[in-house]
Design a protein around this motif. Structure first.
Motif, PDB file in Angstrom:
ATOM      1  N   GLU B   3      -1.783  -9.768  -0.421  1.00 39.13           N
ATOM      2  CA  GLU B   3      -0.642  -8.934  -0.090  1.00 39.13           C
ATOM      3  C   GLU B   3      -0.789  -7.521  -0.613  1.00 39.13           C
ATOM      4  O   GLU B   3      -0.461  -6.568   0.062  1.00 39.13           O
ATOM      5  CB  GLU B   3       0.600  -9.554  -0.714  1.00 39.13           C
ATOM      6  N   THR B   4      -1.324  -7.441  -1.827  1.00 36.69           N
ATOM      7  CA  THR B   4      -1.402  -6.127  -2.433  1.00 36.69           C
ATOM      8  C   THR B   4      -2.368  -5.220  -1.692  1.00 36.69           C
ATOM      9  O   THR B   4      -2.230  -4.016  -1.736  1.00 36.69           O
ATOM     10  CB  THR B   4      -1.846  -6.264  -3.889  1.00 36.69           C
ATOM     11  N   SER B   5      -3.328  -5.810  -1.018  1.00 36.21           N
ATOM     12  CA  SER B   5      -4.283  -4.967  -0.307  1.00 36.21           C
ATOM     13  C   SER B   5      -3.610  -4.282   0.883  1.00 36.21           C
ATOM     14  O   SER B   5      -4.167  -3.389   1.482  1.00 36.21           O
ATOM     15  CB  SER B   5      -5.460  -5.795   0.179  1.00 36.21           C
ATOM     16  N   LEU B   6      -2.418  -4.722   1.208  1.00 37.10           N
ATOM     17  CA  LEU B   6      -1.693  -4.081   2.309  1.00 37.10           C
ATOM     18  C   LEU B   6      -0.862  -2.904   1.824  1.00 37.10           C
ATOM     19  O   LEU B   6      -0.026  -2.389   2.528  1.00 37.10           O
ATOM     20  CB  LEU B   6      -0.776  -5.104   2.978  1.00 37.10           C
ATOM     21  N   ASN B   7      -1.127  -2.506   0.569  1.00 38.46           N
ATOM     22  CA  ASN B   7      -0.315  -1.473  -0.042  1.00 38.46           C
ATOM     23  C   ASN B   7      -0.524  -0.077   0.528  1.00 38.46           C
ATOM     24  O   ASN B   7      -0.519   0.892  -0.192  1.00 38.46           O
ATOM     25  CB  ASN B   7      -0.606  -1.419  -1.544  1.00 38.46           C
ATOM     26  N   THR B   8      -0.710   0.021   1.808  1.00 36.38           N
ATOM     27  CA  THR B   8      -0.861   1.339   2.402  1.00 36.38           C
ATOM     28  C   THR B   8       0.514   1.962   2.527  1.00 36.38           C
ATOM     29  O   THR B   8       1.507   1.270   2.560  1.00 36.38           O
ATOM     30  CB  THR B   8      -1.503   1.231   3.783  1.00 36.38           C
ATOM     31  N   PRO B   9       0.568   3.282   2.581  1.00 34.48           N
ATOM     32  CA  PRO B   9       1.874   3.945   2.659  1.00 34.48           C
ATOM     33  C   PRO B   9       2.641   3.483   3.896  1.00 34.48           C
ATOM     34  O   PRO B   9       2.061   3.091   4.899  1.00 34.48           O
ATOM     35  CB  PRO B   9       1.503   5.418   2.775  1.00 34.48           C
TER      36      PRO B   9
END
Lengths: 320, 316, 326
Positions: B3-9
């Motif tokens: 999930e954290t890898s989806l931390n795009t703006p």
């Protein structure tokens, strides 16, 4: 002249668990006092800013001002009309027409299935007003193109959407616009564009803003008068110069020293201590006393009243 | 950690989603299952709609029936009359292919109408429950909960039985189809109501709804003009899957003898008629309607599954 | 500078789509030395988080590293296979994300999460790990650490949770910490606490920090050096003081100008016209030239020069002179 008069405004939310859970777990009803005894005046054609951290009640005040939430106690009077208590429908409608709101999240504040044209003219169309060419004119006023009227919101960036929101807010030719964190979802360079636009429109249309923000630098840039909230109470109210050069309440002082500053390289001041207390069980007396460096025994016993001090209003026993 | 890898703006991510939305057609072209099931459904719907034009015989015109043609085998000339029927005939000499076409008409009509009925009821109640809240919501959703504890088919049979009891005998066959639609629809509205209520709860807290309240829009206008268009995509998915279920429910009821009357046989009625001949060797009377029902229900279902994935990019 | 802990050279991340290949990160090079905090700043869509994810090997497919090298503590990591990368991620690289809730397992007591992480990466006994877990929580300023090791993540406030995440990121004694918007979800007063804590711990341990944020103020207070990103490329790299007070890239200058500042009063804010281009519609030449007040023909024709030295530089054909801006 005073456009908005807020008197002893209080809002209490019932945050109890459902009845059955309360019975089984033997809990009492729980109440959250989001806003407590807040009074201030907003002068016409001025920008009044409310600043505070999360849980300070600033958004709740905004919602009560525009009539989205009824106050539990106290009153909001706009040109002498109390929206929550006025029974004359024509009068209520006239006041409603004078108030608009700009929201924080530009991605949630536009109906994704509506065309921009319909979104912008809704405040007028819903009252049966004439809307021919209105969306196009407003779009150009907020720096977009008239051709954008036929598009859907998803075709725009965050900053452009916020411009559309501003256009919608302007449609009914309001006197007061409540801006709830209008730029906190935007990038710095876009924020500058939107803030400049808001300043221009204010001068052009003679608007009054109630500007809600957590960002002190933005508030300082925009506001004529600033109210600092802590845990639902107004702790200090002053003009921007007085507030930033000579903060009187210890909480204001703490906020100012904690805000990151662009010209403070590698600053190593001790950061503020403690966190915002649980608003369901706020501290007794002055809510800030557990974190306050100058707190005295009286602070935990008695709630300080607002008093005038060198051009500001401050709620602190000890501020000099 | 995925999930954290989806931390795009935020704006980057939503742009991605927007392009996924508009690529609906692209996803369709990329999915062989979707294409095959969509084509199958389309052909069957067309066949049902144009049944009188396509069917070689009118199975319900007694004048054209010849009892001598009874029990003709598929693709073989009849021993007495020499007529050939693609899929054979039943005991009364009715062409099985034609009865299937006409049966599909009934099945699809009943299914679609039942889903439409369930949809209108479910969406209205779901919107009201979600938007108004309070005791209104409690009552609607508790009724829904209670209904869910009964099997849908039981609810339908109950309604059917009651309706049969109160309609005069001479209208029974005429009324049967409409009773069927209401019975299936009433057993199916709950899931529409639940999904719409859930989506409404999410939407009503969004700021565009607050903006509409702010300018003095009433609850009716907000529900219909603002919230309804935004809760429709999950409804579309459920409607498709419900259609398959409704067709099967109709077939089940008809098979049990409480559905479409033999004068207006649906696929279920045909299967009920056919099963009497299975062990005497006339297998085609049962097999072909059954295969048609299977193909219809399966392709509608697969289409619904694909639709759900396509409308919800987060699932992939 | 001594041997850098993290060294990124010419990093390019690509996402193949059916409309063509997008490059959210393009030719980026920078170093972070021991005990140094590098602030990576940029607006949304600038590629700052994507670069961080590339370093930890957390790019979500189909995004992948197309070119360039990433070195962590002398080991090249950009081509490591899944298992090796996982081990390295826990041991050498710690992570702090914006939302502390997603970084903590909601079903495990925080003491167990700390202990497990240490046991996986450090050669110590369980009892020692447990003792160290309490020490780690004390170090990040959690009151009553000895009792709170038994608490679950939801029992902490947002600020305390982010402290736990920092303890977790630091407990395996990594040489590099990647902090992606660590304070964005927090209130101002708590933000100041977290930044001060992060600074203190990294100074003491000599941990290198990549601090990804959109907030210039946070960068100014916390970072030693700053990398300014625009449309996937590095615009400017250098010491915080120099870049922020005397920017050389017109974008950095514009960014600084559009930030409301106490000293500027109520004057109109400086505006950069337009908006950051979308990745699928990058202008030819220097990506910033359509918005740049100093753009010349050359800027539209040639892509901007790249910063190849990991220490510092400016990616502009006509950089502003330091004296002129002051």
């Amino acid at each position: 002249m005073t456009l908005v008069a807020v008197r002893n405004l209080t809002r209490i939310f019932d945050v109890s668990k459902p009845w059955l859970n309360r019975v089984v777990e033997r809990r009492k009803k729980a109440f959250l006092t989001a806003v407590s005894d807040v009074s201030f005046d907003v002068a016409e054609r001025s920008v009044y800013a409310l600043v505070g951290e999360s849980g300070s009640g600033k958004s709740t005040i905004g919602k009560m001002l525009v009539g989205l939430l009824p106050p539990s106690e106290g009153a909001v009077k706009i040109r002498g009309t109390d929206l929550a208590r006025e029974t004359d429908a024509a009068k209520v409608d006239a006041v409603r027409r004078d108030i608009q709101m700009i929201f924080q999240d530009p991605f949630a504040s536009l109906n994704p299935r509506w065309r921009v044209r319909d979104i912008i003219v809704e405040p007028v169309a819903s009252r049966g007003g004439e809307t021919e060419g209105m969306a196009e004119r407003l779009l150009e006023q907020v720096g977009l193109s008239a051709r954008d009227a036929g598009k859907f919101p998803h075709e725009f960036s965050g900053g452009q959407r916020q411009r559309i929101c501003i256009a919608r807010a302007l449609a009914s030719e309001p006197k007061l616009i409540v801006c709830d964190e209008p730029t906190s979802a935007l990038d710095v360079s876009v924020q500058a564009q939107v803030l400049n636009l808001m300043s221009d429109l204010k001068d052009e249309f003679g608007l009054t803003y109630l500007f809600i923000s957590h960002d002190l630098t933005v508030v300082q840039h925009m506001a004529d008068r600033i109210g600092v909230l802590y845990l639902g109470r107004l702790v200090e109210e002053a003009g921007p110069d007085a507030l930033f050069d000579d903060p009187k309440h210890p909480y204001t002082q703490m906020l100012l020293s904690a805000a990151p500053q662009l010209d403070n390289f590698g600053r190593d001041v001790p950061p503020p201590t403690g966190e915002i207390p649980d608003p369901i069980n706020p501290p007794t007396g002055c809510a800030f006393h557990p974190r306050c460096s100058i707190a005295q025994p009286v602070c935990s016993r008695e709630r300080p009243e607002m008093r005038d001090l060198r051009g500001a209003r401050v709620a602190c026993h000890l501020a000099e | 950690m995925a999930e954290t890898s989806l931390n795009t703006p935020t704006s980057e991510r939503s742009r991605l989603r927007v392009s996924l939305d508009s690529d609906f057609a692209y996803q369709f072209r990329k999915s062989p299952v979707a294409i095959v099931s969509a084509v199958t459904v389309l052909i069957m719907v067309l066949c049902a709609v144009f049944a009188p034009l396509i069917a070689p015989y009118n199975p319900f015109d007694p004048a054209s029936l010849n009892l001598m043609n009874g029990f003709s085998k598929p693709m073989e000339p009849n021993a007495f009359t020499g007529d050939t029927f693609w899929l054979g005939t039943d005991d009364q000499g009715r062409d099985v292919f034609s009865t299937i076409l006409y049966g599909m008409r009934i099945s699809l009509f009943v299914g679609a109408a039942a889903v439409l009925f369930a949809m209108v009821l479910g969406i209205s109640l779901g919107l009201i429950a979600g938007y108004v809240g309070g005791w209104v919501e409690t009552i609607i959703m508790r009724v829904a909960d209670v209904q869910l504890t009964f099997p849908a088919i039981l609810v339908a049979m109950l309604i059917f039985g009651v309706a049969k009891g109160i309609t005069p005998v001479e209208y029974r066959d005429q009324m049967a189809i409409w009773v069927l639609i209401i019975a299936i629809g009433l057993s199916d509205w709950v899931q529409f109501a639940r999904v719409v209520r859930g989506a409404t709860l999410v939407e009503k807290n969004k700021e565009y709804v607050q903006a509409a309240r702010l300018i003095g829009r009433g609850p009716g206008a907000i529900m219909i003009k603002h919230i309804l268009p935004n809760v429709l995509s999950p409804v579309l998915v459920i409607a498709t899957i419900s259609l398959a279920l409704a067709i099967i429910a109709e077939a089940t009821l008809s098979f049990l003898g409480v559905g479409a009357p033999p004068t207006q046989p649906s696929l279920g009625t045909l299967i009920r008629i056919g099963q009497g001949f299975l062990f005497s060797g006339e297998w085609w009377i049962l097999l072909f309607p059954a295969v048609t029902l299977l193909a219809l229900a399966l392709s509608v279902n697969l289409l619904g599954d694909w639709l759900r994935d396509a409308l919800n990019p987060r699932l992939r | 500078m001594n041997e850098p802990i993290l060294s990124i050279r010419d990093l390019t991340v690509e996402i193949p789509t059916r409309h063509g290949i997008l490059s959210p990160v393009k030719g980026v090079s920078y170093d972070i030395g021991r005990g140094e905090i590098l602030g990576v700043v940029g607006e949304s869509g600038a590629g700052k988080s994507m670069a961080g994810n590339a370093v930890i090997g957390l790019l979500s497919p189909p995004a992948h590293i197309a070119e360039g090298e990433i070195w962590v503590g002398g080991t090249r990591v950009d081509h490591l296979a899944g298992e090796q990368m996982r081990r390295l991620r826990g041991k050498e690289i710690g992570m702090v994300f914006q939302d502390p809730l997603t970084s903590l397992n909601p079903l495990l007591r925080i003491g167990d999460q700390l202990t497990e992480t240490m046991l996986a990466h450090l050669d110590i006994s369980r009892s020692e790990a447990e003792a160290r877990a309490v020490a780690a929580l004390e170090e990040v300023g959690i009151p009553g650490a000895a009792e709170r090791v038994g608490s679950y993540p939801h029992e902490f406030s947002g600020g305390m949770r982010q402290r736990v995440v920092i303890a977790l990121a630091l407990c395996a004694e990594p040489s590099l910490i990647i902090a992606d918007e660590p304070t964005t979800a927090l209130d101002v007063s708590v933000q100041a606490q977290i930044i001060s804590l992060l600074k203190k711990l990294c100074r003491e341990r000599g941990t290198a920090v990549m601090l990804i944020t959109h907030d210039m103020g946070v960068i100014a207070e916390a970072a030693d050096r700053v990398a300014v990103m625009y449309a996937g490329q590095l615009a400017e790299l250098g010491s915080v003081r120099e870049v922020l007070t005397r920017p050389r890239h017109p974008y950095t200058d514009g960014l600084m100008g559009s930030t409301p500042l106490a000293s500027r009063g109520k004057d109109r804010l400086h505006q950069i016209p337009g908006a950051m281009p979308r990745l699928d519609a990058l202008p030819p030449g220097c990506a910033f030239h359509p918005r740049c007040p100093h753009a010349q023909d050359r800027c539209a024709e040639n892509p901007g020069p790249r910063i190849e030295d990991g220490a510092g530089g400016v990616a502009c054909w006509f950089p502003m002179t330091r004296e002129a801006v002051a």
